[in-house]
Write a protein that holds these residues in place. Sequence first.
Motif, PDB file in Angstrom:
ATOM      1  N   LEU A  92       0.871  -1.176   0.000  1.00 29.29           N
ATOM      2  CA  LEU A  92       0.000   0.000   0.000  1.00 29.29           C
ATOM      3  C   LEU A  92       0.905   1.222   0.000  1.00 29.29           C
ATOM      4  CD1 LEU A  92      -3.045   0.656   2.391  1.00 29.29           C
ATOM      5  CD2 LEU A  92      -1.579   2.452   1.507  1.00 29.29           C
ATOM      6  N   GLY A  93       0.801   2.026  -1.047  1.00 29.45           N
ATOM      7  CA  GLY A  93       1.659   3.197  -1.162  1.00 29.45           C
ATOM      8  C   GLY A  93       0.849   4.462  -1.366  1.00 29.45           C
ATOM      9  N   TYR A  94       1.218   5.505  -0.625  1.00 29.85           N
ATOM     10  CA  TYR A  94       0.563   6.805  -0.722  1.00 29.85           C
ATOM     11  C   TYR A  94       1.489   7.810  -1.389  1.00 29.85           C
ATOM     12  CZ  TYR A  94      -0.314  11.561   0.944  1.00 29.85           C
ATOM     13  OH  TYR A  94      -0.455  12.921   1.013  1.00 29.85           O
ATOM     14  N   SER A  95       1.021   8.478  -2.453  1.00 32.48           N
ATOM     15  CA  SER A  95       1.743   9.552  -3.123  1.00 32.48           C
ATOM     16  C   SER A  95       3.145   9.084  -3.536  1.00 32.48           C
ATOM     17  CB  SER A  95       1.779  10.794  -2.215  1.00 32.48           C
ATOM     18  OG  SER A  95       2.100  11.955  -2.932  1.00 32.48           O
ATOM     19  N   MET A  96       4.220   9.651  -2.986  1.00 36.62           N
ATOM     20  CA  MET A  96       5.557   9.170  -3.312  1.00 36.62           C
ATOM     21  C   MET A  96       5.696   7.686  -3.005  1.00 36.62           C
ATOM     22  SD  MET A  96       9.260  10.351  -1.740  1.00 36.62           S
ATOM     23  CE  MET A  96       8.937   9.517  -0.169  1.00 36.62           C
ATOM     24  N   GLY A  97       5.089   7.241  -1.916  1.00 34.16           N
ATOM     25  CA  GLY A  97       5.127   5.820  -1.583  1.00 34.16           C
ATOM     26  C   GLY A  97       4.411   4.960  -2.603  1.00 34.16           C
ATOM     27  N   GLY A  98       3.388   5.531  -3.250  1.00 37.44           N
ATOM     28  CA  GLY A  98       2.718   4.812  -4.332  1.00 37.44           C
ATOM     29  C   GLY A  98       3.615   4.666  -5.547  1.00 37.44           C
ATOM     30  N   ARG A  99       4.369   5.737  -5.844  1.00 29.47           N
ATOM     31  CA  ARG A  99       5.323   5.622  -6.944  1.00 29.47           C
ATOM     32  C   ARG A  99       6.397   4.591  -6.620  1.00 29.47           C
ATOM     33  NH1 ARG A  99       8.340   9.741  -7.599  1.00 29.47           N
ATOM     34  NH2 ARG A  99       7.668  11.165  -5.952  1.00 29.47           N
ATOM     35  N   ALA A 100       6.805   4.532  -5.355  1.00 33.25           N
ATOM     36  CA  ALA A 100       7.773   3.510  -4.938  1.00 33.25           C
ATOM     37  C   ALA A 100       7.179   2.115  -5.081  1.00 33.25           C
ATOM     38  CB  ALA A 100       8.202   3.766  -3.491  1.00 33.25           C
ATOM     39  N   ALA A 101       5.904   1.957  -4.722  1.00 33.25           N
ATOM     40  CA  ALA A 101       5.252   0.659  -4.853  1.00 33.25           C
ATOM     41  C   ALA A 101       5.148   0.236  -6.319  1.00 33.25           C
ATOM     42  CB  ALA A 101       3.864   0.717  -4.211  1.00 33.25           C
ATOM     43  N   LEU A 102       4.858   1.203  -7.197  1.00 33.20           N
ATOM     44  CA  LEU A 102       4.820   0.882  -8.627  1.00 33.20           C
ATOM     45  C   LEU A 102       6.185   0.410  -9.118  1.00 33.20           C
ATOM     46  CD1 LEU A 102       2.617   3.737 -10.154  1.00 33.20           C
ATOM     47  CD2 LEU A 102       2.178   1.279 -10.301  1.00 33.20           C
ATOM     48  N   ILE A 116      -2.192  -1.543  -3.502  1.00 34.17           N
ATOM     49  CA  ILE A 116      -3.112  -0.427  -3.263  1.00 34.17           C
ATOM     50  C   ILE A 116      -2.344   0.864  -3.493  1.00 34.17           C
ATOM     51  CG2 ILE A 116      -4.614   0.747  -1.608  1.00 34.17           C
ATOM     52  CD1 ILE A 116      -4.877  -1.934  -0.124  1.00 34.17           C
ATOM     53  N   LEU A 117      -2.868   1.732  -4.336  1.00 29.83           N
ATOM     54  CA  LEU A 117      -2.225   3.000  -4.669  1.00 29.83           C
ATOM     55  C   LEU A 117      -3.157   4.141  -4.275  1.00 29.83           C
ATOM     56  CD1 LEU A 117      -1.008   2.066  -8.276  1.00 29.83           C
ATOM     57  CD2 LEU A 117       0.363   2.056  -6.177  1.00 29.83           C
ATOM     58  N   GLU A 118      -2.688   4.990  -3.372  1.00 28.49           N
ATOM     59  CA  GLU A 118      -3.476   6.147  -2.930  1.00 28.49           C
ATOM     60  C   GLU A 118      -2.820   7.436  -3.424  1.00 28.49           C
ATOM     61  OE1 GLU A 118      -4.654   8.698   1.051  1.00 28.49           O
ATOM     62  OE2 GLU A 118      -3.317   6.982   1.212  1.00 28.49           O
ATOM     63  N   SER A 119      -3.613   8.274  -4.111  1.00 31.16           N
ATOM     64  CA  SER A 119      -3.139   9.598  -4.545  1.00 31.16           C
ATOM     65  C   SER A 119      -1.771   9.489  -5.209  1.00 31.16           C
ATOM     66  CB  SER A 119      -3.075  10.554  -3.344  1.00 31.16           C
ATOM     67  OG  SER A 119      -4.314  10.642  -2.696  1.00 31.16           O
ATOM     68  N   THR A 120      -1.698   8.635  -6.202  1.00 29.98           N
ATOM     69  CA  THR A 120      -0.411   8.259  -6.779  1.00 29.98           C
ATOM     70  C   THR A 120      -0.316   8.651  -8.249  1.00 29.98           C
ATOM     71  OG1 THR A 120      -0.138   6.410  -5.258  1.00 29.98           O
ATOM     72  CG2 THR A 120       1.083   6.274  -7.305  1.00 29.98           C
ATOM     73  N   SER A 121       0.899   8.953  -8.668  1.00 24.39           N
ATOM     74  CA  SER A 121       1.204   9.279 -10.059  1.00 24.39           C
ATOM     75  C   SER A 121       2.135   8.224 -10.646  1.00 24.39           C
ATOM     76  CB  SER A 121       1.887  10.649 -10.138  1.00 24.39           C
ATOM     77  OG  SER A 121       2.532  10.824 -11.373  1.00 24.39           O
ATOM     78  N   PRO A 122       1.956   7.883 -11.925  1.00 22.79           N
ATOM     79  CA  PRO A 122       2.915   6.990 -12.582  1.00 22.79           C
ATOM     80  C   PRO A 122       4.115   7.730 -13.151  1.00 22.79           C
ATOM     81  CG  PRO A 122       1.116   7.434 -14.082  1.00 22.79           C
ATOM     82  CD  PRO A 122       0.802   8.176 -12.798  1.00 22.79           C
ATOM     83  N   GLY A 123       4.284   8.985 -12.742  1.00 23.33           N
ATOM     84  CA  GLY A 123       5.377   9.793 -13.266  1.00 23.33           C
ATOM     85  C   GLY A 123       4.869  10.800 -14.279  1.00 23.33           C
ATOM     86  N   ILE A 124       5.772  11.649 -14.740  1.00 26.36           N
ATOM     87  CA  ILE A 124       5.423  12.731 -15.659  1.00 26.36           C
ATOM     88  C   ILE A 124       5.993  12.424 -17.039  1.00 26.36           C
ATOM     89  CG2 ILE A 124       5.661  15.205 -16.116  1.00 26.36           C
ATOM     90  CD1 ILE A 124       5.981  15.587 -13.080  1.00 26.36           C
ATOM     91  N   SER A 125       5.117  12.242 -18.005  1.00 26.08           N
ATOM     92  CA  SER A 125       5.545  11.861 -19.357  1.00 26.08           C
ATOM     93  C   SER A 125       5.917  13.053 -20.223  1.00 26.08           C
ATOM     94  CB  SER A 125       4.440  11.052 -20.047  1.00 26.08           C
ATOM     95  OG  SER A 125       4.174   9.858 -19.347  1.00 26.08           O
TER      96      SER A 125
END
Length: 278
Positions: A92-102, A116-125
Amino acid sequence: MEITVADGLRFHVASAGTGPSVVLLHGFTGSTETWTELQATLSDRFRTIAVDITGHGRSAAPTDPERYSLVRFADDLRDILDGLAIPRAALLGYSMGGRAALRFVLRYPDRVAGLILESTSPGISDPVERDHRIAADLALAQSVERDGVTAFMDRWEQLPLWDSLAAAPESLRHRLRAQRLTNRATGLANSLRGAGAAADPPVVDDLSTIRTLVRIIAGVLDARYVRLGQLMAAAIPHADLNLIDGAGHMAHLERPEQFAELAGSFLDSLDTRDGDWL
């Protein structure tokens, strides 16, 4: 507890409960303390393992920004799980932690039982947006080093991203600020340089390769991350998107009961018959 990974970097880990393992990864300026309430809720049926990400909380804050990259942290998390004798875990990763989980699930898919991804971004393309974000994060890094953590937080907490917290109880806002102020200038600055949203290449094109079940959560009041959640839910084969009314970027703190229900029901749905999800 503290766990030292392969190259000697030390990580603080807070574990609670028994059962299948769930790793909890906080956002920028956070720490394991962000998960205290959720850990208490889940501890009757899951072993929750909250980790202070590189440079945050009580984990080490190295001087080399490259050591903060989320690819490096994925390897660190593998070593942490190895040190705890955990072959597979839900994340379960939140924000930066979600990017780390990805990053972790893309690098070590066989180690992930669910995501589980909360308030997460896959990065900036977009390359222009990436350049702007890198410049902004470098300026923030310089400001925290120049002015100190307290002055940095005074400005950080005024960002529109946190507008919805104005409706949160004063006790929550005070607790959150106190936790944020435990961080160190070196750790925050180098996290911005090495693990900022534009520091690592985006993973948008890799989302379709994720095969584990994924639950995406965002607060309705956080329009940018609602859109990003919709993007990821459309790209990941086995993903659902869940929006929490009355919450912004920190849904797990703003609406803890609803968030815990969404997280717990997802974890309960995962197949625990696989004996190596322990």
